[in-house]
Design an enzyme around this catalytic site. Structure first.
Site, PDB file in Angstrom:
ATOM      1  N   HIS A 306       1.058  -1.188   0.264  1.00  0.00           N
ATOM      2  CA  HIS A 306      -0.304  -0.024  -0.195  1.00  0.00           C
ATOM      3  C   HIS A 306       0.771   1.458   0.296  1.00  0.00           C
ATOM      4  CE1 HIS A 306      -2.997   3.284   1.037  1.00  0.00           C
ATOM      5  NE2 HIS A 306      -4.234   1.683   0.857  1.00  0.00           N
ATOM      6  N   ASP A 363      -8.060  -4.931  -0.439  1.00  0.00           N
ATOM      7  CA  ASP A 363      -8.163  -6.343  -1.069  1.00  0.00           C
ATOM      8  C   ASP A 363      -8.046  -7.934  -0.831  1.00  0.00           C
ATOM      9  OD1 ASP A 363      -7.616  -3.021  -3.200  1.00  0.00           O
ATOM     10  OD2 ASP A 363      -9.557  -4.046  -3.016  1.00  0.00           O
TER      11      ASP A 363
END
Ligand code: SDX
Length: 426
Positions: A306, A363
């Site tokens: 991320h 996700d």
């Protein structure tokens, strides 16, 4: 700490104001940089560049903290609902019962689509990417609500919010039904947001469809966990489009397009593709991890890493818990969940990922739940878009308070000036 920063360029030193946020985040305000030095900054991917000051969502990537309007995501996921959180993000406060009832009634009143819009679905082939249909029909809504293109007051804004929040769910369900050649199921007058979505997705005209409360609760939590995430790619897109005073329909339609990319919202599909391949090929975890670590394979561990979180994405932890809860309550054993957990365990103990601070993101597990709910992979990113809709709307509205169009600069690296060459001399 001083309230200005000094910048020395060549023989000139300038003072730039320091901005400190309510959670202690610090920035150097460079608004005057070019006018005072002739220089701009360069930061491809904006990893070090703030586009705005915002009151909506706070993330501490080092500590794995996420709060919507000050409320920790863990508390909201446990105690609140998607529609309550939508109200919180958009209007800044959790609604009281009267406000919640009013908002919920508005969503019920505006969940239908103009019958002429239904023709739009027929214009798409059955294998049309659902994100293409979603962004197109969201944009088309602007043609049916011309009175909501210019938002000059709170009641017009509330009317636009109600229509987009109510209809995005209907558009998604109709997209799914149309792709399968099924009759569309109209919204149910008595079902609340997530239950109504499942009714429109999986209901049948010949019998009442009452979705399992466990599934409804899980879906509502998934939508809530996706509701906002400060200045991510798609939200920045919505703000930038909105900064030109483009209408809210066009702005969120642009957000859908940005979210579609596999590095962003499309990652939930890529994770399931990755896990499906591993299960089908009975690929050993260590073999796959080795493939990822060998960069020339160009394989990424999708659902990991991320730009902001250099610790666990708190949403991933919560979604993993919901996975365990839903699959055990539904007595589903999904080899993909087991594979995902093995993969997480392996990566969290591997120097390659640890040194790069790569952890599971939102996700990584969300697809496992969506599969358990019966939502097909092609619709996963659409689910992300439904969840992110209140965040996009809240951020667009916050941006609309400024009157300055977003227009980044660049450093030109192309050809120096040259004269036109006639074609016979080229
Ligand atoms: C979302 O911004 C948001 O808030 C987004 C989001 C939201 O709610 O809106 O949180 C939703 O988009 C989550 C992210 C979903 N995407 C994925 O899961 C795709 C896989 N992840 C990556 O591609 C990547 O981690 C990004 C895109 C998420 C972040 O990319 P960055 O910040 O540009 O990091 P990078 O590509 O510069 O990587 C840094 C290093 C590189 O290695 P080195 O060059 O230092 O040797 O880490 C490696 C990368 O190769 N790396 C990975 C990796 N992610 C980064 N290696 C293997 N697998 C990965 N997933």
């Amino acid at each position: 700490m001083a309230d200005t920063a000094q910048l020395k360029i060549a023989d000139k030193t300038i003072e730039l104001p320091i901005v400190v946020g309510s959670e202690g985040e610090k920035a150097v305000d460079i608004s005057k940089l070019r006018s005072e030095t002739g220089f701009i900054t360069l930061d491809h991917g904006y990893g070090n560049t703030g586009s705005c000051q915002s009151d909506i969502t706070f993330i501490d990537g080092e500590k794995g903290i996420l709060r919507y309007r000050g409320y920790p995501i863990e508390q909201l996921a446990e105690k609140s609902s998607f529609i309550e959180v939508a109200h919180l993000l958009i209007w800044g406060e959790l609604p009281n019962q009267r406000q919640l009832d009013e908002f919920s009634e508005l969503l019920t009143a505006h969940q239908m689509l103009h019958e002429a819009i239904l023709d739009h679905f027929d214009l798409f082939p059955s294998n049309a990417p659902p994100m293409a249909v979603l962004s197109s029909v969201l944009n088309a809504l602007s043609s049916f609500h011309p009175q909501l293109l210019e938002i000059g007051d709170e009641s017009t804004f509330q009317a636009a919010v109600a229509r987009i929040m109510a209809k995005v769910r209907t558009i998604a369900a109709f997209t799914y039904r149309h792709a399968l050649g099924y009759n569309i199921i109209y919204p149910h007058p008595d079902k609340k947001y997530s239950a109504n979505f499942l009714h429109m997705m999986f209901g049948q005209p010949y019998k009442e469809f009452d979705p399992d409360p466990t599934i409804v609760r899980a879906l509502d939590a998934i939508l809530l966990l996706h509701a906002d995430h400060e200045q991510n790619c798609s939200t920045s897109t919505v703000r930038l489009v909105g900064s030109s005073e483009a209408n809210l329909f066009a702005s969120v339609a642009a957000g859908v397009c940005a979210l579609w990319g596999p590095l962003h919202g499309g990652a939930n599909v890529a994770v399931v593709d990755m896990l499906e391949t591993m299960v089908e090929q009975d690929l050993a975890i260590e073999d796959f991890v080795s493939q990822v670590k060998d960069k020339k394979n160009g394989i990424r561990l999708m659902g990991f890493g991320h730009r902001v979180y250099k610790n666990f994405d708190p949403r991933a932890k919560i979604i993993r818990g919901i996975c365990d809860d839903v699959l055990s309550k539904l007595s589903i054993s999904d080899p993909m969940l087991d594979k995902a957990k093995e993969l997480e365990e392996a990566a969290l103990n591997d120097e390659y990922f640890v040194s790069r601070k790569l952890y599971p993101n939102v996700d990584f597990y969300s697809g496992v739940i969506l599969r358990a709910i019966g939502i097909p992979k092609e619709m996963f990113t659409v689910m992300f878009a439904i969840g992110r809709m209140p965040g996009w709307i809240a951020q667009w509205y916050e941006e609309s308070k400024f009157t300055r169009i977003g227009r980044p600069r660049q450093i030109y690296t192309g050809e120096p000036e040259r004269d036109f060459t006639d074609i016979e001399h080229r």
